[in-house]
Structures are given as structure tokens and as C-alpha cells.
Scaffold this motif. Structure first.
Motif, PDB file in Angstrom:
ATOM      1  N   ILE A   5      -6.858  -0.951   5.081  1.00 50.40           N
ATOM      2  CA  ILE A   5      -5.681  -1.103   4.221  1.00 50.40           C
ATOM      3  C   ILE A   5      -5.375   0.264   3.608  1.00 50.40           C
ATOM      4  O   ILE A   5      -6.278   0.937   3.087  1.00 50.40           O
ATOM      5  CB  ILE A   5      -5.938  -2.120   3.091  1.00 50.40           C
ATOM      6  N   SER A  54      -8.143   3.394  -4.452  1.00 50.01           N
ATOM      7  CA  SER A  54      -8.900   2.702  -3.398  1.00 50.01           C
ATOM      8  C   SER A  54      -9.826   1.643  -4.009  1.00 50.01           C
ATOM      9  O   SER A  54      -9.967   0.549  -3.469  1.00 50.01           O
ATOM     10  CB  SER A  54      -9.684   3.702  -2.533  1.00 50.01           C
ATOM     11  N   CYS A  65     -10.716   0.221   2.917  1.00 50.71           N
ATOM     12  CA  CYS A  65      -9.368   0.685   2.579  1.00 50.71           C
ATOM     13  C   CYS A  65      -9.415   2.169   2.233  1.00 50.71           C
ATOM     14  O   CYS A  65     -10.488   2.752   2.078  1.00 50.71           O
ATOM     15  CB  CYS A  65      -8.821  -0.103   1.388  1.00 50.71           C
TER      16      CYS A  65
END
Ligand code: IMP
Length: 194
Positions: A5, A54, A65
Motif C-alpha cells: 500500500i 507509514s 506499506c
């Protein structure tokens, strides 16, 4: 294929990173992950803000991510706007107002040296790693071009004669801070995942 992500709402950054990262990694944006959040950037370093972003997304999703934080550091302005680049002229985060403030503060100062610095914070298997990318250059006297985003119209990277805003994405990638940081991220992921 590994899925990560990307903790940003900035579509320009997504396009730039996707153009570099190729097909070995699948990048999902916050929107695609169904996350609607304006992640705070409360700290006074790029490193701390990138980590905040993050870690916020990791707490919400528990998935791998990464985030990135970028600043434009102008030598004659003692590193301003730096970590405040997005909100230099105010909380509206208006690109044009930020450029106007920068050009006005620099005035006719002949020292126009500047650099973009990107810090990527990756969370992989619950651990954090950081990667840096720097692009040196200078601030133009006037705006040039209308591609890209942010300070692109006034930044001319070393080795080029035109501004980032006059370049295609592929040309910008040859110089870009973000591209350099992403290249380090990819190298790390390839080594870790192989
Ligand atoms: P942030 O990483 O989203 O906090 O970015 C800070 C600000 O720096 C952005 O709002 C842009 O104004 C500027 N910025 C970041 N990356 C670039 C770039 O590649 N070109 C021009 N401006 C940038």
C-alpha cells in the motif's frame, strides 16, 4: 507478486512511482485500499513525517506499506521550505502560492542552489526501513512549463536546461529525487524477497 500500500493521496506521486517500479510489485493507493484519511505530517523532519505516515497506515491495515515525504531545500533560504514545502504559503497547500512565496523570498539573489530530498519509509513484515533520494539543481528566475506538480515549474535539475515542468515523466525520472529513492526501495525489496 508483492503487494504494497502506498500511503499517499497524491496521484502525481503514484504515477511517478508506478512508472519506475515496473510490474514486479503491485502498488495499491489508499483510495484503492478503501482508506479515506488525511495523514498528519506534524514533525520537523522528512524522516519523522514519512515514518508517521507509514506507521499510521500499518496500524490501520496491518499490511506491508510505504510512504514518502519530500522537501525542497533552498540554500540561500537556509533549507526552506524543507519539511514545510506543502504548506509553505499556508494550510491551503496551494502550489501556485507556494511558488510565488519562494520566488518572492529569493528575489534577485544570485545564489539559487536548491535540492529536492525524498525519504521513503517502508514497513515490511512489521519492521521499518528508510531510503533517501536527492536531486540537486537551481531555482529558475521565473516559472517555466506546466507539467508535473508542486515546485516543478521553478526547479531546474543539474545537467538540464529546462525545468521539471517542461519534462515528460520519463525525462523527469532521469534526474528525480523520488526515482532515486524508489530505485533503492526496489533494490531492497528484490534482495529481501529473493
Ligand atoms: P509531501 O511529501 O507531500 O509533503 O510534499 C511536499 C511538497 O513538496 C508538495 O506539496 C509539493 O509542493 C512539493 N513536491 C514534492 N515532490 C515534488 C516534485 O517532485 N516536484 C515538485 N514539487 C514537489
Amino acid at each position: 507478486m508483492s503487494t504494497l500500500i502506498f500511503a499517499t493521496n497524491n496521484q502525481h506521486k503514484v504515477d511517478e512511482i508506478r512508472s519506475v517500479i515496473g510490474s514486479s510489485f503491485d502498488i495499491i493507493t489508499l483510495k484503492e485500499a478503501g482508506i479515506d484519511i488525511d495523514i498528519p505530517e506534524p514533525h520537523d523532519t522528512l524522516e519523522a513525517n514519512a515514518a508517521e505516515k507509514s506507521q499510521t497506515i500499518h496500524r490501520l491495515t496491518n499490511q506491508d506499506c510505504f510512504s514518502e515525504d519530500t522537501g525542497l531545500e533552498v540554500e540561500a533560504l537556509q533549507g526552506e521550505p524543507g519539511v514545510k514545502s506543502a504548506r509553505y504559503a499556508g494550510d491551503g497547500r496551494d502550489f501556485q502560492q507556494n511558488i510565488d512565496k519562494l520566488l518572492q523570498k529569493l528575489g534577485s539573489n544570485p545564489d539559487r542552489k536548491a535540492r529536492f530530498r525524498t525519504v521513503i519509509s517502508l514497513i515490511l513484515d512489521h519492521k521499518e526501513y528508510q531510503f533517501e533520494g536527492i536531486c540537486t539543481g537551481k531555482i529558475a528566475e521565473d516559472q517555466q512549463g506546466n507539467k508535473g506538480f508542486g515546485y516543478d515549474p521553478v526547479f531546474i535539475p543539474d545537467g538540464a536546461t529546462k525545468s521539471f515542468a517542461e519534462m515528460s515523466l520519463e525525462e523527469k525520472n532521469q534526474y528525480s529525487h523520488r526515482q532515486k529513492a524508489v530505485t533503492r526501495l526496489i533494490e531492497f525489496l528484490r534482495n529481501t524477497r529473493s
